[in-house]
Scaffold this motif. Sequence first.
Motif, mmCIF file in Angstrom:
data_model
loop_
_atom_site.group_PDB
_atom_site.id
_atom_site.type_symbol
_atom_site.label_atom_id
_atom_site.label_comp_id
_atom_site.label_asym_id
_atom_site.label_seq_id
_atom_site.Cartn_x
_atom_site.Cartn_y
_atom_site.Cartn_z
ATOM 1 N N ALA A 56 -7.852 20.949 -13.424
ATOM 2 C CA ALA A 56 -9.235 21.044 -12.951
ATOM 3 C C ALA A 56 -9.544 22.458 -12.460
ATOM 4 O O ALA A 56 -10.632 22.994 -12.711
ATOM 5 N N ASN A 57 -8.601 23.074 -11.783
ATOM 6 C CA ASN A 57 -8.813 24.436 -11.282
ATOM 7 C C ASN A 57 -8.954 25.439 -12.420
ATOM 8 O O ASN A 57 -9.804 26.329 -12.378
ATOM 9 N N ILE A 58 -8.099 25.293 -13.432
ATOM 10 C CA ILE A 58 -8.179 26.195 -14.591
ATOM 11 C C ILE A 58 -9.520 26.026 -15.286
ATOM 12 O O ILE A 58 -10.179 27.001 -15.666
ATOM 13 N N GLY A 59 -9.947 24.774 -15.450
ATOM 14 C CA GLY A 59 -11.239 24.522 -16.086
ATOM 15 C C GLY A 59 -12.388 25.148 -15.325
ATOM 16 O O GLY A 59 -13.329 25.695 -15.915
ATOM 17 N N ALA A 60 -12.338 25.087 -13.992
ATOM 18 C CA ALA A 60 -13.397 25.679 -13.177
ATOM 19 C C ALA A 60 -13.476 27.188 -13.385
ATOM 20 O O ALA A 60 -14.569 27.767 -13.494
ATOM 21 N N SER A 61 -12.312 27.852 -13.465
ATOM 22 C CA SER A 61 -12.318 29.298 -13.680
ATOM 23 C C SER A 61 -12.760 29.659 -15.086
ATOM 24 O O SER A 61 -13.465 30.656 -15.301
ATOM 25 N N LEU A 62 -12.362 28.853 -16.079
ATOM 26 C CA LEU A 62 -12.757 29.145 -17.452
ATOM 27 C C LEU A 62 -14.267 29.057 -17.641
ATOM 28 O O LEU A 62 -14.843 29.787 -18.446
ATOM 29 N N ARG A 63 -14.906 28.139 -16.918
ATOM 30 C CA ARG A 63 -16.362 28.017 -17.045
ATOM 31 C C ARG A 63 -17.069 29.296 -16.617
ATOM 32 O O ARG A 63 -18.179 29.602 -17.086
ATOM 33 N N SER A 71 -10.291 39.391 -8.765
ATOM 34 C CA SER A 71 -10.924 38.065 -8.723
ATOM 35 C C SER A 71 -10.229 37.181 -7.692
ATOM 36 O O SER A 71 -9.703 36.105 -8.030
ATOM 37 N N PRO A 72 -10.204 37.563 -6.433
ATOM 38 C CA PRO A 72 -9.445 36.795 -5.432
ATOM 39 C C PRO A 72 -10.058 35.431 -5.116
ATOM 40 O O PRO A 72 -9.402 34.592 -4.507
ATOM 41 N N LEU A 73 -11.306 35.209 -5.543
ATOM 42 C CA LEU A 73 -11.961 33.952 -5.216
ATOM 43 C C LEU A 73 -11.758 32.887 -6.295
ATOM 44 O O LEU A 73 -12.201 31.744 -6.111
ATOM 45 N N TYR A 74 -11.089 33.262 -7.406
ATOM 46 C CA TYR A 74 -10.973 32.343 -8.536
ATOM 47 C C TYR A 74 -9.517 31.961 -8.786
ATOM 48 O O TYR A 74 -8.593 32.723 -8.493
ATOM 49 N N TYR A 75 -9.335 30.778 -9.367
ATOM 50 C CA TYR A 75 -7.991 30.340 -9.754
ATOM 51 C C TYR A 75 -7.522 31.125 -10.983
ATOM 52 O O TYR A 75 -8.323 31.553 -11.812
ATOM 53 N N SER A 76 -6.227 31.290 -11.093
ATOM 54 C CA SER A 76 -5.651 31.986 -12.241
ATOM 55 C C SER A 76 -5.932 31.209 -13.529
ATOM 56 O O SER A 76 -5.914 29.974 -13.551
ATOM 57 N N VAL A 77 -6.196 31.938 -14.612
ATOM 58 C CA VAL A 77 -6.394 31.306 -15.928
ATOM 59 C C VAL A 77 -5.316 31.752 -16.916
ATOM 60 O O VAL A 77 -5.402 31.435 -18.093
ATOM 61 N N TYR A 78 -4.330 32.505 -16.432
ATOM 62 C CA TYR A 78 -3.270 32.941 -17.343
ATOM 63 C C TYR A 78 -2.374 31.754 -17.680
ATOM 64 O O TYR A 78 -1.778 31.143 -16.787
ATOM 65 N N PRO A 79 -2.212 31.409 -18.977
ATOM 66 C CA PRO A 79 -1.418 30.234 -19.372
ATOM 67 C C PRO A 79 0.084 30.462 -19.151
ATOM 68 O O PRO A 79 0.526 31.579 -18.814
ATOM 69 N N PRO A 80 0.895 29.397 -19.335
ATOM 70 C CA PRO A 80 2.331 29.475 -19.006
ATOM 71 C C PRO A 80 3.111 30.630 -19.629
ATOM 72 O O PRO A 80 3.924 31.239 -18.927
ATOM 73 N N PRO A 81 2.949 30.979 -20.938
ATOM 74 C CA PRO A 81 3.752 32.108 -21.445
ATOM 75 C C PRO A 81 3.546 33.379 -20.627
ATOM 76 O O PRO A 81 4.502 34.130 -20.387
ATOM 77 N N SER A 82 2.300 33.620 -20.205
ATOM 78 C CA SER A 82 2.034 34.794 -19.371
ATOM 79 C C SER A 82 2.701 34.652 -18.009
ATOM 80 O O SER A 82 3.262 35.626 -17.476
ATOM 81 N N GLN A 83 2.667 33.451 -17.439
ATOM 82 C CA GLN A 83 3.279 33.240 -16.131
ATOM 83 C C GLN A 83 4.784 33.495 -16.171
ATOM 84 O O GLN A 83 5.351 34.078 -15.237
ATOM 85 N N TYR A 84 5.431 33.068 -17.262
ATOM 86 C CA TYR A 84 6.871 33.330 -17.388
ATOM 87 C C TYR A 84 7.133 34.839 -17.471
ATOM 88 O O TYR A 84 8.086 35.349 -16.870
ATOM 89 N N ALA A 85 6.285 35.546 -18.217
ATOM 90 C CA ALA A 85 6.463 37.000 -18.334
ATOM 91 C C ALA A 85 6.230 37.677 -16.987
ATOM 92 O O ALA A 85 6.960 38.601 -16.605
ATOM 93 N N PHE A 86 5.208 37.212 -16.254
ATOM 94 C CA PHE A 86 4.954 37.778 -14.922
ATOM 95 C C PHE A 86 6.163 37.558 -14.006
ATOM 96 O O PHE A 86 6.554 38.443 -13.238
ATOM 97 N N ALA A 87 6.737 36.355 -14.071
ATOM 98 C CA ALA A 87 7.873 36.028 -13.203
ATOM 99 C C ALA A 87 9.086 36.893 -13.533
ATOM 100 O O ALA A 87 9.804 37.348 -12.627
#
Length: 550
Positions: free
Chosen positions: A191-198, A41-57
Amino acid sequence: MWDGRLTVEMENPYLHTPEALPDSLTVIVDPGGSLYKELNSPLYYSVYPPPSQYAFAIGTLLGRRGHYSSFVIYKLLIIILEVFSLIWLVNVIPVAFVVLLAWHPLLVLEVAGQGHTEGLWVVGCVAGFAGLIQGRSNLGIACITVGAWAKMIPLLLVPLLVLRKGWSAAVVGLAVTLALWAPFFSLEAMANIGASLRLYVQLFEFNGGPYFLIKHTWLALTGVDVSKTLGPLLSGGFFAFALTLYLFELRRRTPPRSQVLSTELLLLGGYLLVTTTVHPWYVLMPIALCPFVWVAGSRAMRRWMWGWWWFGLFAVGTYGFYVGEMSLAVISGVSGWMAVLIATVAAFAISSPVQKTLGRVMQRRGRSKWRWIKQVKRAGSPTSILDLGAGEGWVGWAAQVDTGAAVHLADVVDLNQTMLPHVKYDGASLPFVSGQFDMVLLVFVLHHAEAPDAVLREARRVVDEHGCVAVVESVYTNAFNHGLLRFLDVQANRLRGEGEMEAQEAYLSFDTVEGWRSRFEHAGFRIDAESSRGRWIHRQHLFVLGPAVS
């Protein structure tokens, strides 16, 4: 891994789509361009919330930016957290149900196999609800909040926990939320997260259940594709349904724990029913709640639990839409899963007959215990009996059948399987007047009691001055016998107690014959008669007590 590399570089992953990432960052994040080619999904903003982002990091840091190694480290992190949460869970529910959760094929496939972020929800749910059951409310709410933010949809459960635990729970949940989002929050990011969630309700669709049924029926009848409006409409209906449930629970002020669990499963089930996209890993959300239904739910809810269990097993089959042609490796894997399914079916197909057989065994044991008590007592038949710590009630039932006496049952849990009146009390104060009963039965009760001396005082209070208290207890003579008693007692009560007797395991206090005699005398009893039976595995001793003269 793309998000993890951005986070490590102190860049907010919610501010750029991979397609529009500035060249200055692209050189750092993906110098060879190989990672970008694998993004779906390279055209969309990430929707993974912070706990996932910390795990990714963490995976990116420890994996030294290697694509494959970072992913393996990330999965190992979730697996380690899962193992620790399951070890914690062993302290609050029967081990058999911990095993059924840990080795559920869907959980193994999605967490250890695919590394889906639902694994973080499972960890947070298991640790959090285990903490709540143990009375560690703040820690439990914190863990559940972290797990819920890993997937967002479980956040719907948090208001119910606030209703159950009060505003202190809301403060803890809000503090954890602020701490998680602090490095990432901005109006643009939201706003970006909301756009991807829609997109999930307007564009993406898979296994949509009623959504597909309505969509294709309407298309066949009218030729109009309503998918772009139907998804949001169903989502709006679900949130109205959720709000209705909240208002209903608000009227209860402090809903019981079983009701909260029931409503939580109803919410998650309602979401899976109306959403346009149901990937198999989504089903882990209700499955993570199932073990707690066994501990805190009603018998009806336990049937729900098995429904979700099997729903999760069948959800594995939807992977057929992903894998393409059935290779030999896939066929072998499916055969392995089927072996697990058959073993599980075999184990639980016999559970109902086993429970029925166990009930008949307990009934016969109740008769045997009463005959022993009656023989040692050697006096006239009582007219009123209290079976204190009655369990299923079979000893009191046998006494009522034999003597015709008025029998009442009392216990700190309600496992009553008879038609006799039952009182659930707090373990300290009985709701009966002094001297109400001719006889009080305490059959394998005191070694479970949190405060055995308080139980004895209440037994002495409610028994008539000419009556007696019959105590049957397990006794030991050496350390080995003591350890064996503890082990057998825990396993037997987990088998027959349906999770209701787990709390009493913390208070196990066996004693020798001499120790019990001293305790009875200290509580104001005289010992009128004694008898022993069982010599090797389970030594039992019967004391017939009368109130000592003041």
